[in-house]
Motif scaffolding. Structure first.
Motif, mmCIF file in Angstrom:
data_model
loop_
_atom_site.group_PDB
_atom_site.id
_atom_site.type_symbol
_atom_site.label_atom_id
_atom_site.label_comp_id
_atom_site.label_asym_id
_atom_site.label_seq_id
_atom_site.Cartn_x
_atom_site.Cartn_y
_atom_site.Cartn_z
ATOM 1 N N ASN A 9 -17.391 11.430 -47.406
ATOM 2 C CA ASN A 9 -17.749 10.275 -48.232
ATOM 3 C C ASN A 9 -17.155 10.512 -49.626
ATOM 4 O O ASN A 9 -17.668 11.326 -50.384
ATOM 5 N N LYS A 11 -17.066 8.518 -52.077
ATOM 6 C CA LYS A 11 -17.816 7.801 -53.123
ATOM 7 C C LYS A 11 -16.844 7.116 -54.099
ATOM 8 O O LYS A 11 -15.774 6.691 -53.680
ATOM 9 N N SER A 43 -13.906 8.321 -45.935
ATOM 10 C CA SER A 43 -14.397 7.048 -46.438
ATOM 11 C C SER A 43 -14.025 6.862 -47.915
ATOM 12 O O SER A 43 -14.790 7.247 -48.802
ATOM 13 N N GLN A 66 -17.561 2.392 -47.212
ATOM 14 C CA GLN A 66 -18.793 2.992 -47.753
ATOM 15 C C GLN A 66 -19.968 2.022 -47.804
ATOM 16 O O GLN A 66 -21.099 2.422 -48.090
ATOM 17 N N HIS A 97 -26.707 4.593 -47.720
ATOM 18 C CA HIS A 97 -26.602 5.853 -48.464
ATOM 19 C C HIS A 97 -27.660 5.889 -49.576
ATOM 20 O O HIS A 97 -27.956 4.859 -50.183
#
Ligand code: PGA
Length: 252
Positions: A9, A11, A43, A66, A97
């Motif tokens: 991830n 972000k 991601s 995401q 998340h």
């Protein structure tokens, strides 16, 4: 047999040049690595999805979004729908998340709608959940996780579960350097698989991949992944360096 999955991830990190470079480095780190029954997913942020899809084409690296909006289309300035993701070749989306829950107010009622939109569009969902430190200290972590899973997922029919991946991410371990112990992870993962078994039966429970997330890195991945109900990881910080992410993947 359920898949092992290591998902990165990214972000809100990496511009387009950096995203392309990271994807290319990862592809090169993994060339020649045997990934039997193990999926690798990265991601990047929305604007870099297409670039990373191109950079990883022909490799084992898959690309996920995401987040997404729950509506199919319309006057929702700044939002992105499931079908838009699908139309550029995305097959998987991360939902729920803890940063979306904390900073953007996402709760189970909203997440159930997002999950439905993903299912209708045939996107696979990596559904994230996990308790905050206070809840672990109060010993309410099992109840919290149960509510997070049942509230957003237990209205689904059995067939939908082939498109669900679960990611247990204790919030106190995300980005803090503090990791749940392998035994804490196993304890919660076994509990989660039991919840799914109670609701949908043993076959669905056996087939669902349950990932651990929260400061998972090369130095602790092998021990965490060795647990029978831990089927991989959702990796934040350590996924931003290709060699570290590759080391986590090799640990599985
Ligand atoms: P971390 O993040 O690995 O940096 O703790 C995990 C996540 O938020 O998915």
């Amino acid at each position: 047999m359920r898949s092992k999955i290591v998902a990165g991830n990214w972000k809100m990190n990496k511009n387009v040049t950096e995203s392309k470079a990271l994807a290319e480095e990862l592809v090169s780190e993994l060339s020649g690595v045997s990934l039997e029954n193990t999926r690798v997913i990265v991601s990047p942020t929305f604007v870099n999805l297409t670039t990373v899809l191109a950079a990883s084409e022909g490799s084992a690296v898959e690309v996920a979004a995401q987040n997404m909006h729950q509506e199919a289309k319309g006057a929702y300035t700044g939002e992105i729908s499931a079908s838009m993701l699908k139309s550029i070749g995305i097959k998987t989306v991360i939902l729920g998340h803890s940063e979306r829950r904390e900073y953007f107010g996402e709760d189970e009622a909203l997440l159930a709608k997002k999950v439905n939109a993903a299912m209708q569009t045939e996107l696979e969902v990596i559904y994230c959940f996990g308790e905050v430190l206070e809840e672990r200290k109060n010993n309410t972590h099992f109840d919290v996780v149960k509510a997070q899973i049942s509230g957003a997922l237990f209205h689904l029919n059995t067939a939908a579960w082939s498109n669900i991946i679960l990611a247990y991410e204790p919030v106190w371990a995300i980005g803090t350097g503090e990791t749940a112990s392998a035994d804490q992870a196993q304890e919660m993962h076994a509990f989660i698989r039991g919840l799914v078994a109670d609701q949908y039966g043993a076959e669905v429970a056996d087939n669902v991949s349950i990932l651990y997330g929260g400061s998972c890195k090369p130095s602790n991945a092998e021990e965490i992944f060795s647990k029978p109900d831990v089927d991989g990881g959702l990796i934040g910080g350590a996924s931003l360096v290709a060699a570290d992410f590759a080391a986590v993947i090799k640990a599985i």
